[in-house]
Design a protein around this motif. Sequence first.
Motif, PDB file in Angstrom:
ATOM      1  N   UNK A 203       0.786  -1.209  -0.003  1.00  0.00           N
ATOM      2  CA  UNK A 203      -0.094   0.029   0.140  1.00  0.00           C
ATOM      3  C   UNK A 203       0.844   1.198  -0.056  1.00  0.00           C
ATOM      4  N   UNK A 204       0.193   2.517  -0.115  1.00  0.00           N
ATOM      5  CA  UNK A 204       1.118   3.576  -0.303  1.00  0.00           C
ATOM      6  C   UNK A 204       0.696   4.609   0.506  1.00  0.00           C
ATOM      7  N   UNK A 205      -0.756   4.551   1.333  1.00  0.00           N
ATOM      8  CA  UNK A 205      -1.071   5.914   2.233  1.00  0.00           C
ATOM      9  C   UNK A 205      -0.684   5.650   3.554  1.00  0.00           C
ATOM     10  N   UNK A 230      -5.186   3.262   0.871  1.00  0.00           N
ATOM     11  CA  UNK A 230      -4.562   2.124   0.220  1.00  0.00           C
ATOM     12  C   UNK A 230      -3.395   1.702   1.648  1.00  0.00           C
ATOM     13  N   UNK A 231      -3.959   0.710   2.213  1.00  0.00           N
ATOM     14  CA  UNK A 231      -3.076   0.393   3.562  1.00  0.00           C
ATOM     15  C   UNK A 231      -1.945  -0.754   3.170  1.00  0.00           C
ATOM     16  N   UNK A 251       7.589   3.018   6.422  1.00  0.00           N
ATOM     17  CA  UNK A 251       7.149   4.082   6.722  1.00  0.00           C
ATOM     18  C   UNK A 251       7.771   5.260   5.856  1.00  0.00           C
ATOM     19  N   UNK A 252       9.021   5.174   5.127  1.00  0.00           N
ATOM     20  CA  UNK A 252       9.355   6.256   4.738  1.00  0.00           C
ATOM     21  C   UNK A 252       8.672   6.178   3.216  1.00  0.00           C
ATOM     22  N   UNK A 253       8.045   5.239   2.855  1.00  0.00           N
ATOM     23  CA  UNK A 253       7.175   5.230   1.502  1.00  0.00           C
ATOM     24  C   UNK A 253       5.766   5.879   1.849  1.00  0.00           C
ATOM     25  N   UNK A 254       5.260   5.437   2.964  1.00  0.00           N
ATOM     26  CA  UNK A 254       3.850   6.022   3.287  1.00  0.00           C
ATOM     27  C   UNK A 254       3.776   7.473   4.154  1.00  0.00           C
ATOM     28  N   UNK A 255       4.820   7.572   4.864  1.00  0.00           N
ATOM     29  CA  UNK A 255       4.918   8.808   5.750  1.00  0.00           C
ATOM     30  C   UNK A 255       3.770   8.668   6.955  1.00  0.00           C
TER      31      UNK A 255
END
Length: 325
Positions: A203-205, A230-231, A251-255
């Motif tokens: 996921x990206x969110x 998007x989890x 974490x660095x991908x989703x923030x």
Amino acid sequence: MGENLTLVQAVRDGLRDAMAEDDDVLVLGEDVGKNGGVFRATEGLYDEFGEERVVDTPLAESGIVGTAIGMAAYGLKPVPEIQFSGFMYPAFDQIVSHMARLRTRSRGRFTCPMVLRAPFGGGIRAPEHHSESKEAFYVHEPGLKVAIPSTPHDAKGMLIAAIRDSDPVIFLEPKKIYRAFREEVPDGPYEVDLGEAAVRREGGDVSVFTWGAMTRPTLEAAENMADDVDVEVVDLRTLSPLDEDAIVESFEKTGRAAIVHEAPKTAGVGAELTATLQEESLLHQEAPIKRVTGFDVPFPLAALEDYYLPEPERIESGIRETVEF
């Protein structure tokens, strides 16, 4: 090739393969022999390997663990079982004073290759001391590895990896999902490396970190939100050592992040994860990290168990809180 097994069947399969592979591996604990264990995790092993390798012990947790430590120090590979993780407390001195420290105390002359297995967690309407999730106790102790599988495939592979490890492993088996589902498990021995997390859903969110029995309701919550959020779901699998690279990368991908565990919130492993993300990835953070956990009360009896344990609706609410910040 393999067969579809439940998690508890995969544990038994892993024990059988490890014992067949190495004569130094033995099982000991209360009712693990003729009775096959309270959850039948050792069923059939007594008939196959005999009473010298599948040992029924007195009801004495300190004695079970202390005996296993002595066996491990002198070359065997014992796999003691404690019937429920809430019964490990009488053996706590053996675990933290000896099991975890033997390598350091002896300056490497001795190691302690043993796996302490215990069913753990809630969800089966059990009495007091049968349902606690106290994994943080053991994560806090240097010298111990702590592994918690969430699937049958991982249960067998992680258990075999733990038995082959030269250092002690606390192996906690989420009894809520012992027989909840099946999946294909390969025949014969194989390893799932300890210390490696698994991304169960890309996921990206937002990144959601979890383990054990909480993996399935977390995935359910993620699917329920799929239309607008998007989890990413990361199953840590091993809590000590933590797979910090996988945690930070997600974490660095989703923030954004949420952490789901059934243990009480205060000083749970979720707090360590939060601190790790603050230290390693603060500049990527877009919102406060949300912990969705059990409550800071003794584990309740049956009437309130469903309220205590994080379930998909509460998990979804926590995820939305950090996404909408």
